[in-house]
Write an enzyme that holds these catalytic residues in place. Sequence first.
Site, PDB file in Angstrom:
ATOM      1  N   CYS A 178       0.805  -1.217   0.000  1.00  0.00           N
ATOM      2  CA  CYS A 178       0.000   0.000   0.000  1.00  0.00           C
ATOM      3  C   CYS A 178       0.841   1.271   0.000  1.00  0.00           C
ATOM      4  O   CYS A 178       0.308   2.375  -0.066  1.00  0.00           O
ATOM      5  CB  CYS A 178      -0.929  -0.026   1.201  1.00  0.00           C
ATOM      6  SG  CYS A 178      -1.580  -1.675   1.479  1.00  0.00           S
ATOM      7  N   PHE A 415       1.696  -3.027   4.039  1.00  0.00           N
ATOM      8  CA  PHE A 415       1.954  -4.387   4.542  1.00  0.00           C
ATOM      9  C   PHE A 415       3.426  -4.674   4.300  1.00  0.00           C
ATOM     10  O   PHE A 415       3.930  -4.451   3.197  1.00  0.00           O
ATOM     11  CB  PHE A 415       1.167  -5.413   3.716  1.00  0.00           C
ATOM     12  CG  PHE A 415      -0.191  -5.750   4.241  1.00  0.00           C
ATOM     13  CD1 PHE A 415      -0.795  -5.014   5.234  1.00  0.00           C
ATOM     14  CD2 PHE A 415      -0.872  -6.845   3.716  1.00  0.00           C
ATOM     15  CE1 PHE A 415      -2.065  -5.347   5.700  1.00  0.00           C
ATOM     16  CE2 PHE A 415      -2.133  -7.185   4.180  1.00  0.00           C
ATOM     17  CZ  PHE A 415      -2.731  -6.445   5.164  1.00  0.00           C
TER      18      PHE A 415
END
Lengths: 427, 426
Positions: A178, A415
């Site tokens: 992300c 992540f």
Amino acid sequence: MRRRVVITGMGVVTPLGHSVADMFGHLVEGKSGIDRITHFDARTFPTTFAAEVKNFDLGKFLPSAARYGQCGVNTRFALAAAKQALADSNLPATGDRTRIGVYMGSGEGSEDFHTVIGGCAAAADASGYKVDPGKFAAYAARHLNAPVEAELEMHTTAGHLAEEFDLLGPNFTCLTACAASAQAIGEAAEMIRHGDADVFVAGGSHSMIHPFGVTGFNLLTALSTRNDSPQTASRPFDATRDGFVLGEGGGVVILEEYEHATKRGAPIYAELTGYGTTGDAHAMTDPHPEGRGASRAMKDAIRDAGISPADLGYINAHGTSTPANDETETLTIKAALGEAAYKVPVSSTKSMLGHLIAAGGVVELIIAITAMRRGVLPPTMNLHHPDPKCDLDYIPNAAREVTGIRHVASNSLGFGGQNITLVASRI
Amino acid sequence: MTIPQRRAVFTGLGVLTPIGTDPAAYWQSLLAGTPGVRRIGSFDPSALPCQIAGELPGFDAKKFLPAEMKSARKALKTMARAIQLGVCAAEQAMAAGGPKKGQIDPFRFGIEFGCVMVATELDDLGKGGQVSCEGPDSTVNLTKWGADGLKNVPPLWMLKYLPNMPACHVSINYDAQGPNNTITSTETAGLMALGEAYRLLGRNAADFFLVGGCDSKTNPLSQSRYNGFYPLTKSHNDTPAAAVRPFDAARDGCVIGEGAAVFGLEDLEFARKRGATVLAELVGFASGYDKGKKGPVLAGVIRNALKEAGVGPADVDHVNAAAGGWPELDAWEARGIREALGDVPVVSYKGLFGNTGAASGLIELAASVLALQHGERPGTVNCDKVAADCQVNVHIGPPRKVTKPVAVKLAYTDRGQCAAAVVRKV
């Protein structure tokens, strides 16, 4: 004196519009881009909704759209966003093209779910837990569509941008979950500062609204399962938040060396003044509980911009609407800004757009820059139950008009622990 | 234009390749020309047109991580093979010369990896597929998958395959809290990760990096995919050692390989202060996109990297080419080399182990770093007759003495991304 980097063009394809103006208008109105999944039959999945890009037609952007028929939507989003951004920047099509690079934080195409699952089932033993690889290969050979498979590879998106727009400089693709497109912009800006190029087409594109994507995030229990109310499911910083909402899209900014831009009379939307990049070194998915790395990235970006925390007029938060992110991001902002944390308005536009994964960072930077230029801050929607642990000014439920903002920041946290903060400033 | 830079040096190396799973073994195999391309042994490849590959037979990640790395060893079960390879190569590099705890501020310790799409392990999806598929051709019923199938998939399934997980796990293993990026530009990924780390060190954003590349496409899903669209040789299933023929007149495609390489790369002053052994210096990097794979942009990239290094063709001992016996790509690379460097000796080591993908740039760069260190340069295998469309000075046959201080490493993709790194002997 280091080379300065400015933003001279912006383009987006998002669940709330296929241009910056459309998207931003909808965000200010508090509209939601989230609804039932239509890309595949998700009725029995734990999560049945997402923020899909609607009515997208690459042909409206590129006469050569037919060439990209085998490409994934991720690549088509990127092409449309890049076309908008390049047109917006008025960058001439001539000159030394090796001085124009591409840096995309881009995801893979959508894997062939039916072949992979069908093949695993066909080649599984009676227990189901042992799959015969030779039998699988035979099944896969019969079913895989080779040209589509070639286009799944992640470097193909940046490659197509180079081919379509004749961009012959450094051509990078990164995938730090992300954080990817924000990191792409940060590193591309650094390459311009260093002198590796004068211009970068930078950003990202991604779609994980496919059976593998929803399966994977559902198994991690990362997605909201508020199936009875998709439009209110993404509620960053709210006490009742239960996960993020998957989105898709693409965004591109034209980064340009300041002198290069002014010489040709380019429109300048903002200067990219600050970039901070760190790693959590903590866990595969969970953020560090005190936001150790993320607050360092924010501090580094603020220092890089040569400003103090109170100079920030708006922060577009990562704000995923997961229980862990929103609490630790709040701690992060407090650790990085000190007292000023309570004075700087923060919002999460993921409440309306969902989470565009690799493409999130660039789209949210564009939102922050547009907010600064227009003097309107987009809200955090669906924030009705304050969480005592999330006690900053999140611009709840309605856009806010402001004056005199000179600096904005955007956080992107991935992540795997990559933390990126970008700061953009008026020029 | 270029801001004066801090100097970047290589101080540690880990390699896992089909011809050696540590630097010493790898080096011996390079010198001896030991072939690492064999019939695929990890599964029955009969259904595939190309049935040979550069595999690491019997790779067991636990053997590469010492017992005291308890949590790292435990985490191995959440890593696909490509990721395990990267984590193990990183441990080799750290053990060989990384900073000890207390020698470095964690925020000044960065990670840059090259990695790509990682294929799912089939066993993870068998049960879920079984309860969701129907009909003679095993067709997925999505309603069944959503209701019952996905429950049979391991909860952490997705995390086993994310390309940024090598960098994530490595950062956790060594408490590296500095910049952390993963470049995914296939065959250029490793070299680009190195280039980016070089820029980060140059702008004083870190003191030490672990820079790695890792890839494993020898599994059935990747092999099935690549057999469909990628130029793999289909004529050497019975002669694997002769399959990959860089710049050769009879070349007809490459094979898939697997492996990993990780370097310690750090600021020279930092290395001196902590007493690290310097293997070589990184003195130049450039990259670009050669539209149409014609040659001029690649040549320009080579010239830019040499310019940054402050050297010319006369200083170059050899070019370590990416050539993998591809009909189109080798010819492109040869044109680029010819234009930028003329008659400089050229080697390619892919003949020994195939295309190790995102790991290839750094696995192959390791050969040049070792060559500069040992003063000896291994030759190219399987180039019996240099092709008419590859007019470069290929070093064929036994090793030769290194006579000049600089080596140039090239990498490129099937689309046109290309990169060059220049390393100098110390």
